[in-house]
Enzyme design. Structure first.
Site, short mmCIF file in Angstrom:
data_model
loop_
_atom_site.label_atom_id
_atom_site.label_comp_id
_atom_site.label_asym_id
_atom_site.label_seq_id
_atom_site.Cartn_x
_atom_site.Cartn_y
_atom_site.Cartn_z
N LYS A 6 26.24 -56.46 7.53
CA LYS A 6 25.52 -55.59 8.48
C LYS A 6 26.27 -55.41 9.80
CE LYS A 6 20.99 -56.36 6.42
NZ LYS A 6 19.58 -56.72 6.63
N GLY A 11 12.10 -68.06 13.62
CA GLY A 11 13.46 -67.76 13.17
C GLY A 11 14.11 -66.80 14.14
P1 NAP Z 1 19.39 -65.40 8.82
O1 NAP Z 1 20.09 -64.37 9.63
O2 NAP Z 1 20.15 -66.44 8.08
O3 NAP Z 1 18.33 -66.11 9.81
C1 NAP Z 1 17.44 -67.10 9.35
C2 NAP Z 1 16.76 -67.80 10.51
O4 NAP Z 1 15.89 -68.79 9.97
C3 NAP Z 1 17.74 -68.53 11.44
O5 NAP Z 1 17.20 -68.55 12.73
C4 NAP Z 1 17.71 -69.96 10.84
O6 NAP Z 1 18.05 -70.95 11.76
C5 NAP Z 1 16.25 -70.08 10.50
N1 NAP Z 1 16.02 -71.11 9.48
C6 NAP Z 1 16.58 -71.19 8.24
N2 NAP Z 1 16.12 -72.27 7.60
C7 NAP Z 1 15.28 -72.90 8.46
C8 NAP Z 1 14.50 -74.09 8.37
N3 NAP Z 1 14.49 -74.86 7.28
N4 NAP Z 1 13.76 -74.45 9.45
C9 NAP Z 1 13.75 -73.69 10.58
N5 NAP Z 1 14.48 -72.54 10.71
C10 NAP Z 1 15.21 -72.16 9.66
O7 NAP Z 1 18.47 -64.71 7.69
P2 NAP Z 1 17.72 -63.30 7.84
O8 NAP Z 1 18.57 -62.22 7.35
O9 NAP Z 1 17.15 -63.24 9.21
O10 NAP Z 1 16.54 -63.46 6.74
C11 NAP Z 1 15.45 -64.35 6.94
C12 NAP Z 1 14.45 -64.15 5.80
O11 NAP Z 1 13.88 -62.85 5.87
C13 NAP Z 1 15.08 -64.26 4.40
O12 NAP Z 1 14.17 -64.93 3.54
C14 NAP Z 1 15.22 -62.82 3.95
O13 NAP Z 1 15.14 -62.66 2.54
C15 NAP Z 1 13.99 -62.19 4.61
N6 NAP Z 1 14.14 -60.74 4.86
C16 NAP Z 1 13.25 -59.92 4.25
C17 NAP Z 1 13.33 -58.57 4.46
C18 NAP Z 1 12.33 -57.68 3.79
O14 NAP Z 1 12.59 -56.48 3.68
N7 NAP Z 1 11.18 -58.20 3.39
C19 NAP Z 1 14.33 -58.03 5.29
C20 NAP Z 1 15.23 -58.91 5.92
C21 NAP Z 1 15.12 -60.28 5.68
P3 NAP Z 1 19.58 -71.45 11.93
O15 NAP Z 1 20.29 -70.35 12.66
O16 NAP Z 1 19.44 -72.71 12.72
O17 NAP Z 1 20.09 -71.66 10.54
#
Ligand code: NAP
Length: 286
Positions: free
Chosen positions: A66, A134
């Site tokens: 992205k 998050g």
């Molecule tokens: P990302 O950029 O990796 O960000 C994930 C966030 O969650 C980071 O702040 C991470 O913290 C935190 N995190 C991960 N594991 C954790 C834990 N065990 N305890 C506390 N915090 C935790 O991922 P993303 O792209 O934002 O995606 C996040 C979620 O949203 C995913 O499940 C993705 O599939 C979903 N999503 C869904 C859609 C949809 O259309 N429904 C669209 C986008 C994303 P750290 O930085 O400390 O690792």
């Protein structure tokens, strides 16, 4: 002539987007195909240059591209600029034989409006206090959505890494009020919020026995709890929200809405939302 659209990611094999988009093209009677392209990070620029040269109509972009797509795009929508990421590129809206210089290549981020549209349907009124759990890419889409569509909301950004969260929050301070919340204090902030958004992967298969909330008594009636995770559809967080009488929004709706926004951005026609939802559900085995 059949026009090519697609999704670039690494990996992309399990995406619901090809099923969703091809169902939409069939429903609309559009002669196009949507393919998943597994593109390693080192090949992103060559892949985008190639698709542009081949006259592809547009592409969606997923992890980890992205930011790379943002850098490649010559122009950006407000949503993409705010989120600092591109998940949709319009390449060639022109037809066979027309001047390719007319191509209006643009980077957009449909997670932003997709997120807001999905949440808005469940909101009884404009949100006052929103807690986002998050601080990664999905949180940025939600923050951009709030900046554009609900800028008066007070936002709490709860993350286990506050340094990273501070970086994320800093790019939005100009538009909305964002307060950092330590992970230890998240439930206190959630208790005072009218909207709670899970933007972590907690609860996602195969860790579907986890939730970003330990003590579910912070959830309550009158609150809207949105989970961006869509596999499983009913996450542990949404089960907690149901027990506590809160309104729930699942992650599939956001997935479908971002696809709807992308299709409408490429084609300028109304997308068949329910056809796309059914195709996405079937492809995810839901
Ligand atoms: P990302 O950029 O990796 O960000 C994930 C966030 O969650 C980071 O702040 C991470 O913290 C935190 N995190 C991960 N594991 C954790 C834990 N065990 N305890 C506390 N915090 C935790 O991922 P993303 O792209 O934002 O995606 C996040 C979620 O949203 C995913 O499940 C993705 O599939 C979903 N999503 C869904 C859609 C949809 O259309 N429904 C669209 C986008 C994303 P750290 O930085 O400390 O690792």
């Amino acid at each position: 002539m059949k026009r090519v659209y697609g999704l670039l990611g690494w990996p992309v094999a399990h995406s619901a987007s090809p099923a969703m988009m091809n169902a939409a093209f069939a429903e609309l009677g559009i002669d196009a195909v949507y393919l998943a392209f597994a593109v390693p990070p080192a090949n992103l620029q060559a892949a985008l240059d190639g698709l542009l040269a081949l006259g592809a109509g547009g592409v969606n972009i997923t992890i980890p591209h992205k930011l790379g797509a943002y850098q490649w795009a010559p122009r950006h929508s407000d949503e993409a600029r705010l989120a600092g990421a591109v998940n949709t590129l319009r390449l060639h809206p022109y037809s066979d034989g027309e001047d390719p210089e007319a191509a209006d290549v643009m980077g957009h981020n449909t997670d932003v409006a997709g997120w807001w549209t999905s949440l808005r349907t469940a909101l009884p009124r404009m949100p006052k206090r929103v807690v986002i759990l998050g601080a990664g890419g999905a949180a940025r889409a939600a923050l951009a959505g709030l900046a554009l569509y609900a800028p008066t909301a007070e936002v709490g950004l709860a993350a286990r890494n506050l340094e990273k969260a501070a970086e994320t929050a800093a790019s939005f301070q100009e538009y909305i009020s964002v307060n950092l919340v330590s992970w230890r204090e998240r439930e206190q902030a959630v208790a005072a919020a009218d909207v709670v958004v899970n933007a972590t992967p907690m609860g996602m298969w195969p860790q579907d026995d986890t939730s970003p909330i330990d003590d579910e008594t912070c959830l309550h009636p009158g609150q809207v709890v949105q989970d961006m995770v869509y596999r499983p559809l009913e996450t542990r967080l949404l089960q907690q929200a149901a027990r506590r009488g809160a309104e729930r929004v699942d992650g599939l709706d956001m997935l479908v809405r971002q696809g709807v926004e992308a299709l409408e951005f490429w084609l300028g026609v109304s997308a068949p939302v329910e056809v796309m939802r059914q195709a996405a559900r079937a492809s995810l085995g839901l």
